[in-house]
Design a protein around this motif. Structure first.
Motif, PDB file in Angstrom:
ATOM      1  N   HIS A  41       0.693  -1.286  -0.004  1.00  0.00           N
ATOM      2  CA  HIS A  41      -0.146  -0.140  -0.009  1.00  0.00           C
ATOM      3  C   HIS A  41       1.059   1.117   0.089  1.00  0.00           C
ATOM      4  CE1 HIS A  41      -2.885  -2.934   0.700  1.00  0.00           C
ATOM      5  NE2 HIS A  41      -3.067  -2.861   2.170  1.00  0.00           N
ATOM      6  N   GLN A  42       1.873   1.274   0.914  1.00  0.00           N
ATOM      7  CA  GLN A  42       2.630   2.572   0.805  1.00  0.00           C
ATOM      8  C   GLN A  42       3.350   2.941  -0.280  1.00  0.00           C
ATOM      9  OE1 GLN A  42       2.388  -0.023   3.228  1.00  0.00           O
ATOM     10  NE2 GLN A  42       1.432   0.976   4.809  1.00  0.00           N
ATOM     11  N   ILE A  45       1.147   4.339  -2.929  1.00  0.00           N
ATOM     12  CA  ILE A  45       0.802   5.780  -2.469  1.00  0.00           C
ATOM     13  C   ILE A  45       1.660   6.400  -3.032  1.00  0.00           C
ATOM     14  CG2 ILE A  45      -0.071   7.238  -0.771  1.00  0.00           C
ATOM     15  CD1 ILE A  45      -1.363   4.847   0.653  1.00  0.00           C
ATOM     16  N   LEU A  73      -8.585   4.932  -3.477  1.00  0.00           N
ATOM     17  CA  LEU A  73      -7.412   5.711  -3.367  1.00  0.00           C
ATOM     18  C   LEU A  73      -7.292   6.692  -4.539  1.00  0.00           C
ATOM     19  CD1 LEU A  73      -4.610   6.277  -2.100  1.00  0.00           C
ATOM     20  CD2 LEU A  73      -3.956   4.411  -3.450  1.00  0.00           C
ATOM     21  N   LEU A  77      -7.195  10.857  -4.555  1.00  0.00           N
ATOM     22  CA  LEU A  77      -6.056  11.561  -5.151  1.00  0.00           C
ATOM     23  C   LEU A  77      -6.384  12.396  -6.374  1.00  0.00           C
ATOM     24  CD1 LEU A  77      -3.127   8.631  -4.919  1.00  0.00           C
ATOM     25  CD2 LEU A  77      -3.637  10.750  -3.352  1.00  0.00           C
TER      26      LEU A  77
END
Length: 312
Positions: A41-42, A45, A73, A77
């Motif tokens: 996930h990190q 992103i 997500l 964004l």
């Protein structure tokens, strides 16, 4: 154009193949492609924030890709993307919930029962007897929110039923138990959004194995795709009509693929809808597109153009 592929679901290997194929084809069509392999996930992103893509093609399958989370997500964004939105993606991933919507739309569905792992742990024998009283063997057992037949068992006796339940609990917090329906397996690819929706020719799936399992789906030569499907003209019309109705019932956008089983002498029964269909060399959606003259790169270009209409 960012192509997001890979992911952390049980369908990662399929997504890697889909994503690499999509990257290659879009590059050939002149798109400026950012290949974005999703490992955690990190990292996803950070890459999205760093690259700031103007559009995203989601080539993910399964959880954390096809279930609305990556869509959420991208919306946070403010990155437009190909495919269905958060709600439709989430609903489609939940087989039991989506079947309720299909039934309300007048589409035939299989009889089912949802079983929780806690119920099995508390009184295994009671649950097994309950299932046997409702269904006749063979019985289908599968995770409620998995794709690519992962965790699926077709049980022909009580022992296989127990083994199937034990397998399915490893993949989901809900187990879907369904009646087994024997018939011709078909699928219908759908293109479009809103009122402008098109059902592509019906494909008949003939797996080399006893049923359309993971190997049949993705191994070269694992299944034969017959276009048009060898079903009646009436059932062909019904399958295409119901595929569009299923697409609309969940609020799907851009494209989807709807799977059915057609029992002999009866109408089709819907199995599930795929909001991000596989795009590997052995996948069904590209075969359906090819049957109407859309080669792989042109098909992807058309999908993207349909998706972009949503954001104008």
């Amino acid at each position: 154009m960012a192509v997001i592929y890979g992911g952390i679901s049980n369908e990662r290997e399929v997504s890697l193949k889909s994503g690499l194929g999509v990257c290659k084809a879009l590059t050939e069509k002149g798109y400026n492609v950012i290949a974005l392999e999703y490992d955690n996930h990190q990292q996803l992103i950070k890459q999205l924030l760093a690259d700031k893509p103007d559009f995203a093609y989601i080539a993910l399958h399964g959880r954390y890709g096809e279930d609305g989370r990556v869509q959420s997500l991208l919306e946070l964004l403010n990155i437009p993307y190909v495919g269905s939105g958060v709600l439709a993606s989430s609903l489609a991933m939940n087989k039991s919930l989506s079947k309720k919507h299909f039934a309300l739309a007048g589409i035939k569905v299989a009889k089912e029962l949802i079983v929780k792992p806690d119920e099995i742990n508390l009184n295994r024998e009671l649950i097994i007897n309950k299932i046997i009283n409702i269904f006749s063997f063979p019985i289908v057992i599968k995770p409620n929110q998995e794709g690519s037949t992962i965790g699926l068992t077709i049980a022909y006796d009580k022992q296989q039923l127990l083994e199937g339940l034990n397998t399915a609990v490893n993949f989901d917090s809900e187990i879907l138990v369904e009646e087994y329906i024997k018939g011709v397996e078909i699928t219908v690819a759908v293109l479009g959004t809103g009122d402008d929706i098109q059902a592509l020719p019906v494909i008949e799936i003939v797996p080399k194995n006893s049923h359309y399992d993971y190997e049949s789906k993705y191994a070269p030569g694992g299944s034969e795709h017959i276009i048009p499907a060898r079903i009646s003209k009436e059932n062909t019309i019904i399958a295409q009509d119901w595929a569009i109705k299923a697409h609309k019932a969940l609020g799907c956008e851009t494209y989807s693929r709807v799977d059915f089983i057609v029992p002999e002498g009866q109408q089709p029964v819907i199995l599930e809808i795929n909001t991000l269909p596989g795009m590997t060399p052995t996948s069904l959606f590209p075969d359906a597109a090819k049957s109407i003259g859309l080669e792989y790169p042109d098909m992807l270009d058309r999908i993207i153009k349909i998706a972009k209409k949503k954001y104008k």
